[in-house]
Design a protein around this motif. Sequence first.
Motif, PDB file in Angstrom:
ATOM      1  N   PRO A 110      32.509  -1.151  17.579  1.00  0.00           N
ATOM      2  CA  PRO A 110      31.270  -0.587  18.147  1.00  0.00           C
ATOM      3  C   PRO A 110      31.042   0.907  17.831  1.00  0.00           C
ATOM      4  O   PRO A 110      29.922   1.257  17.415  1.00  0.00           O
ATOM      5  CB  PRO A 110      31.417  -0.854  19.650  1.00  0.00           C
ATOM      6  CG  PRO A 110      32.267  -2.081  19.707  1.00  0.00           C
ATOM      7  CD  PRO A 110      33.244  -1.942  18.574  1.00  0.00           C
ATOM      8  N   PRO A 111      32.087   1.777  17.965  1.00  0.00           N
ATOM      9  CA  PRO A 111      31.775   3.184  17.659  1.00  0.00           C
ATOM     10  C   PRO A 111      31.757   3.500  16.157  1.00  0.00           C
ATOM     11  O   PRO A 111      31.452   4.635  15.779  1.00  0.00           O
ATOM     12  CB  PRO A 111      32.936   3.949  18.335  1.00  0.00           C
ATOM     13  CG  PRO A 111      34.052   2.968  18.477  1.00  0.00           C
ATOM     14  CD  PRO A 111      33.462   1.603  18.476  1.00  0.00           C
ATOM     15  N   SER A 112      32.059   2.565  15.303  1.00  0.00           N
ATOM     16  CA  SER A 112      32.170   2.837  13.857  1.00  0.00           C
ATOM     17  C   SER A 112      30.801   2.714  13.175  1.00  0.00           C
ATOM     18  O   SER A 112      29.861   2.177  13.764  1.00  0.00           O
ATOM     19  CB  SER A 112      33.130   1.824  13.226  1.00  0.00           C
ATOM     20  OG  SER A 112      32.499   0.562  13.171  1.00  0.00           O
ATOM     21  N   PRO A 113      30.715   3.186  11.917  1.00  0.00           N
ATOM     22  CA  PRO A 113      29.446   3.028  11.176  1.00  0.00           C
ATOM     23  C   PRO A 113      29.065   1.549  11.015  1.00  0.00           C
ATOM     24  O   PRO A 113      27.887   1.207  11.058  1.00  0.00           O
ATOM     25  CB  PRO A 113      29.759   3.650   9.812  1.00  0.00           C
ATOM     26  CG  PRO A 113      30.958   4.525  10.023  1.00  0.00           C
ATOM     27  CD  PRO A 113      31.715   3.979  11.170  1.00  0.00           C
ATOM     28  N   LEU A 114      30.079   0.691  10.870  1.00  0.00           N
ATOM     29  CA  LEU A 114      29.785  -0.747  10.754  1.00  0.00           C
ATOM     30  C   LEU A 114      29.095  -1.225  12.025  1.00  0.00           C
ATOM     31  O   LEU A 114      28.120  -1.986  11.990  1.00  0.00           O
ATOM     32  CB  LEU A 114      31.084  -1.537  10.508  1.00  0.00           C
ATOM     33  CG  LEU A 114      30.922  -3.043  10.418  1.00  0.00           C
ATOM     34  CD1 LEU A 114      30.104  -3.443   9.180  1.00  0.00           C
ATOM     35  CD2 LEU A 114      32.275  -3.757  10.392  1.00  0.00           C
ATOM     36  N   GLY A 115      29.643  -0.750  13.175  1.00  0.00           N
ATOM     37  CA  GLY A 115      29.057  -1.112  14.466  1.00  0.00           C
ATOM     38  C   GLY A 115      27.602  -0.664  14.520  1.00  0.00           C
ATOM     39  O   GLY A 115      26.713  -1.422  14.952  1.00  0.00           O
ATOM     40  N   ALA A 116      27.363   0.563  14.052  1.00  0.00           N
ATOM     41  CA  ALA A 116      25.987   1.073  14.083  1.00  0.00           C
ATOM     42  C   ALA A 116      25.083   0.183  13.225  1.00  0.00           C
ATOM     43  O   ALA A 116      23.955  -0.148  13.618  1.00  0.00           O
ATOM     44  CB  ALA A 116      25.975   2.517  13.569  1.00  0.00           C
ATOM     45  N   ALA A 117      25.623  -0.230  12.025  1.00  0.00           N
ATOM     46  CA  ALA A 117      24.824  -1.091  11.144  1.00  0.00           C
ATOM     47  C   ALA A 117      24.513  -2.415  11.819  1.00  0.00           C
ATOM     48  O   ALA A 117      23.471  -3.030  11.567  1.00  0.00           O
ATOM     49  CB  ALA A 117      25.575  -1.322   9.837  1.00  0.00           C
ATOM     50  N   LEU A 118      25.396  -2.835  12.702  1.00  0.00           N
ATOM     51  CA  LEU A 118      25.183  -4.115  13.393  1.00  0.00           C
ATOM     52  C   LEU A 118      24.409  -3.935  14.706  1.00  0.00           C
ATOM     53  O   LEU A 118      24.265  -4.880  15.475  1.00  0.00           O
ATOM     54  CB  LEU A 118      26.535  -4.790  13.695  1.00  0.00           C
ATOM     55  CG  LEU A 118      27.331  -5.286  12.488  1.00  0.00           C
ATOM     56  CD1 LEU A 118      28.730  -5.730  12.918  1.00  0.00           C
ATOM     57  CD2 LEU A 118      26.624  -6.451  11.814  1.00  0.00           C
ATOM     58  N   GLY A 119      23.985  -2.718  14.958  1.00  0.00           N
ATOM     59  CA  GLY A 119      23.187  -2.464  16.164  1.00  0.00           C
ATOM     60  C   GLY A 119      24.031  -2.176  17.391  1.00  0.00           C
ATOM     61  O   GLY A 119      23.597  -2.413  18.511  1.00  0.00           O
ATOM     62  N   MET A 120      25.237  -1.657  17.199  1.00  0.00           N
ATOM     63  CA  MET A 120      26.108  -1.369  18.352  1.00  0.00           C
ATOM     64  C   MET A 120      26.288   0.130  18.510  1.00  0.00           C
ATOM     65  O   MET A 120      25.926   0.910  17.633  1.00  0.00           O
ATOM     66  CB  MET A 120      27.460  -2.055  18.167  1.00  0.00           C
ATOM     67  CG  MET A 120      27.379  -3.553  18.319  1.00  0.00           C
ATOM     68  SD  MET A 120      28.980  -4.301  18.292  1.00  0.00           S
ATOM     69  CE  MET A 120      29.017  -5.029  16.692  1.00  0.00           C
ATOM     70  N   THR A 121      26.899   0.482  19.625  1.00  0.00           N
ATOM     71  CA  THR A 121      27.092   1.905  19.920  1.00  0.00           C
ATOM     72  C   THR A 121      28.439   2.083  20.624  1.00  0.00           C
ATOM     73  O   THR A 121      29.037   1.117  21.098  1.00  0.00           O
ATOM     74  CB  THR A 121      25.929   2.407  20.806  1.00  0.00           C
ATOM     75  OG1 THR A 121      26.174   3.757  21.132  1.00  0.00           O
ATOM     76  CG2 THR A 121      25.819   1.624  22.099  1.00  0.00           C
ATOM     77  N   ALA A 122      28.901   3.363  20.710  1.00  0.00           N
ATOM     78  CA  ALA A 122      30.182   3.631  21.385  1.00  0.00           C
ATOM     79  C   ALA A 122      30.044   3.354  22.881  1.00  0.00           C
ATOM     80  O   ALA A 122      28.975   3.525  23.458  1.00  0.00           O
ATOM     81  CB  ALA A 122      30.585   5.079  21.154  1.00  0.00           C
ATOM     82  N   LEU A 123      31.137   2.933  23.503  1.00  0.00           N
ATOM     83  CA  LEU A 123      31.096   2.592  24.928  1.00  0.00           C
ATOM     84  C   LEU A 123      31.760   3.683  25.759  1.00  0.00           C
ATOM     85  O   LEU A 123      32.695   4.342  25.289  1.00  0.00           O
ATOM     86  CB  LEU A 123      31.834   1.269  25.140  1.00  0.00           C
ATOM     87  CG  LEU A 123      31.091   0.050  24.617  1.00  0.00           C
ATOM     88  CD1 LEU A 123      32.041  -1.118  24.410  1.00  0.00           C
ATOM     89  CD2 LEU A 123      29.970  -0.337  25.569  1.00  0.00           C
TER      90      LEU A 123
END
Length: 940
Positions: free
Chosen positions: A899-912
């Motif tokens: 989630p906090p990684s660039p991959l997470g961002a590409a998948l629409g996620m964010t840091a928790l």
Amino acid sequence: MASEPVTGTSLQVLRRLETGPRGLTDAEAAGRLAAHGENSPPSVRTPSVLRRGLAGLRDPFTAVLLTLGLVSAFVASWGTATVILALVAVSCVLRAAGERRADRSLAALRELVTGTATVLRRTDGAAAPRTHEVPVADLVPGDVVRLCPGDLVPADVRLLRSRALTVREDTLTGESAPVPKEAADRPEPDAESALCFQGSAVVAGSATAVVVATGPHTRFAAAGRTAPPRGPSAFDRSVHGIAWVLVRFMLLTPPLVLMAGAAVRGRGLETLPFAVAVAVGLTPEMLPVIVTTCLARSAALLARTRRVVVRRLPALHDLGAIDVLCVDKTGTLTQDRPVVARSLGPDGRDDPEVLRWAAAGAWWTLQLAELPAPDALDEALLDLVQDAGEEYDGLAALPVAPGRRLATAVVAGRLGHHLLITKGAAEDVLERCELPAAERARLLALAAREAESGQRVLAVATADRPGRTRPYTPADERGLTFRGLVTFHDEIAPGAAESLRTLAGLGIQVHLLTGDHPATAARVCRELGLEPADIRTATAPPDKAPHTTDSTPADTTVTRLGADEAGEGDSGAGEAGVGESWAGGTVGGETRAGAAGVGGAGAGETRGGESSAGDAAVGGSWAGEAGGGETGAGVARGGGSGAGGADGSGGVFPAEGTVVVARCTPEDKARVIAGLRAAGHTVGFLGDGVNDIAALLAADVGIAPRGAVAVARESADVVLAEKDLTAIGHAVTAGRRSSANIAAYLRVTLSSNLGNVLAMLAAGLLLPFLPMLPVQVLAQNLCFDAAQLAFAHDRPAPRELRRPTVLRPPAFLRFITGFGVLNAFADLATFGVLALALDGPDALDDEAVFHSAWFTENLLTQALVMLLLRDGRRLARGGRPGPVGWAAVLLAVVGLAVPPSPLGAALGMTALPAAYHLLLAAVLGLYALALTVAKVRSEV
Ligand SMILES: Nc1ncnc2c1ncn2[C@@H]1O[C@H](COP(=O)(O)OP(=O)(O)OP(=O)(O)O)[C@@H](O)[C@H]1O
């Protein structure tokens, strides 16, 4: 090429092939080998990776995935479609690569058990021909080969000489009934009866033949045939049962999600990608990959460490699932190296003359039946009597054949008379002697007494007949004069006792199916540490005995002897037992029959270690038709003690202990096995002879020991390349290990997937937005799938290997539903707690935060399920984590890191937020506790 040189007389054929009845010289053979190439058995054309990959699409899960991918593409949900199609591609490629690796290692293993052919060759043109054993691959057109019972026809051949030859051509025609073949020169179209084709099995008789076609030119290769396919294995059937339930669920999921979304939230078709992703989440895509990898690894390891060759990969599963192993005696439990122990006359006193009769019979049968080598009993006779048969001229021979338990040699006697020398099973020989009934019973008792000490027994009889030119047939074996008995000692095979103990420890019931005398078989059992629970005789009516191929189930009467009736040391009881079986066959005596249900009743329900499967009828045609009234020559009387409960037959097998079924014909062995299978058992058969082929094919797993005849090796699924029988136990354990890994994979994956899907469906209805984006669902599915590959490399706990691995779909589906629901509760509870505890800008009503939290929580719970359902005990004992444990740790790390990684961002996620992780840890702790309690409860 195959058809051209075979017409015309034998001489014309030999000329056309530029050879002669004395065979080729070594130089000619080498030249032809270079010109024609190797006579390799037609192997399955190895499909390309692409073809294999496409074949993978036929797997039900992959097919459903592909459909869902195409549906997503159809509604222009490109992200979802891309991920699903990538999943399909990865699964197909991994599976194709695994299958190729498995094929390669199997091909290498098969080298361990390749066959040889007996060929006549000369060192040069002037030298006398000598028989050689050469690898089948070295045969060339023009070679002269010898065929005998148990051989596989090594190439297409034209018969030059033959004696009562019968072959099975099922590899070519699918027809299992043996076909007679004859060397006579016949015009077309009858010329076929003088041809034998590569892959056929010699069942009886012998022949000398010239090779007319090899390698790709044989009829077998031309027909593009491979070994006839076997039905799906027991394990395959269970996995398929489970798979189809899941496929139905998967197909139902998208419409359900759409309907629920529309009804509760008023959502439209835009929910379709999510609905599809949820269905994909349910799929155990890696199942085919894991199955192939588990099997290939176990088979390769077995071959390397135990020299056990698994010729058909799925047979390894069945080996792990067998709960009954039927074995034949001679050559399997014993060494089949008999040594003459005694020769005694009708009065029971030593009489060397009987031995001389028997040896003369053996010698002339060997010569006149043109057998390349004597069988073990004849060899023992000829070893002891050096000049056997010299005083006679041989005239004709009627050798032993499957289902025929005697042999006759006809020799020239005095004053132009002919002398018949017959030797064989005491019952069969005495039945052909002219004797009062009481005397016959006395002599049978004498034979039984000898057999009780574990000796093999042959009865010897002769007849003096006026000379004639008419050929001799089995009908002439009548009105004989009984001469006496010859007994043989056959040592127990190395490792046999230990192997049986190991099998008992693995929860496998062993039964003995033999053509030998019941008392000999019972004694061998005892010497191996198995006290027979029941001793029976399968007796084909005498007039049917020589023609077993056309016998019907009702032809077999099963006589049950109490275990003690053929017991050692109690000769009176032994006499009664044998006398009774004899009477059942000929004098209208009583055949005691146990109560039996008809086979197949209760199959399925009766499966499994604790079940009453053993109490069910052996059934099938054997039990069902042999019992219940008058059958053939015997009269069956119901009212025995079997638990099957129906009227009488001899077919009830007890739930525990060893049953000895003696005097079995090949068909009897196959019928017993079919009956046991119909009663719900998974049955293995271990046999080495030509009389075991039908049983090897009838069993779930056919096993051939080292030294088995070529046909038995070819009919078996598993071949032991070393003499040591203890390898069977290791092979069973290897089968259980791979089945246990596959079962564990299915349990963990399906309960976890089901939990996620249920939770997502519920959350989808409760929340104003989708609980996860389709692409996120698929990404977490991909991570989980990758972690699951570790199951192919895991070592299950020893307790999982103690019992046959049987996947029973109903119990299995109960398990995954229970744990799935628990998992769903955990997911929802997590969000309940988090929703209450967190608020502010990072609260869970923020879609990105919610999606990220769900993603992390999902992967962590899945890792927990992997750890606890699989590696829990090992970790509790303080052991190091296995491959599954490490894969779970890696999965958890991915869940936290994405989630906090660039991959997470590409998948629409964010840091928790940090607080989330703390609360999550607490919820997961509780979930772990609940999981452990549920697991412990499910095991009691
Ligand atoms: N060379 C022979 N001459 C005469 N009779 C024979 C000969 N070989 C076998 N027999 C008889 O035929 C019987 C059955 O033989 P078969 O090969 O079917 O079984 P087996 O070798 O006794 O046992 P198993 O089925 O355990 O291998 C033997 O018990 C014996 O009585």
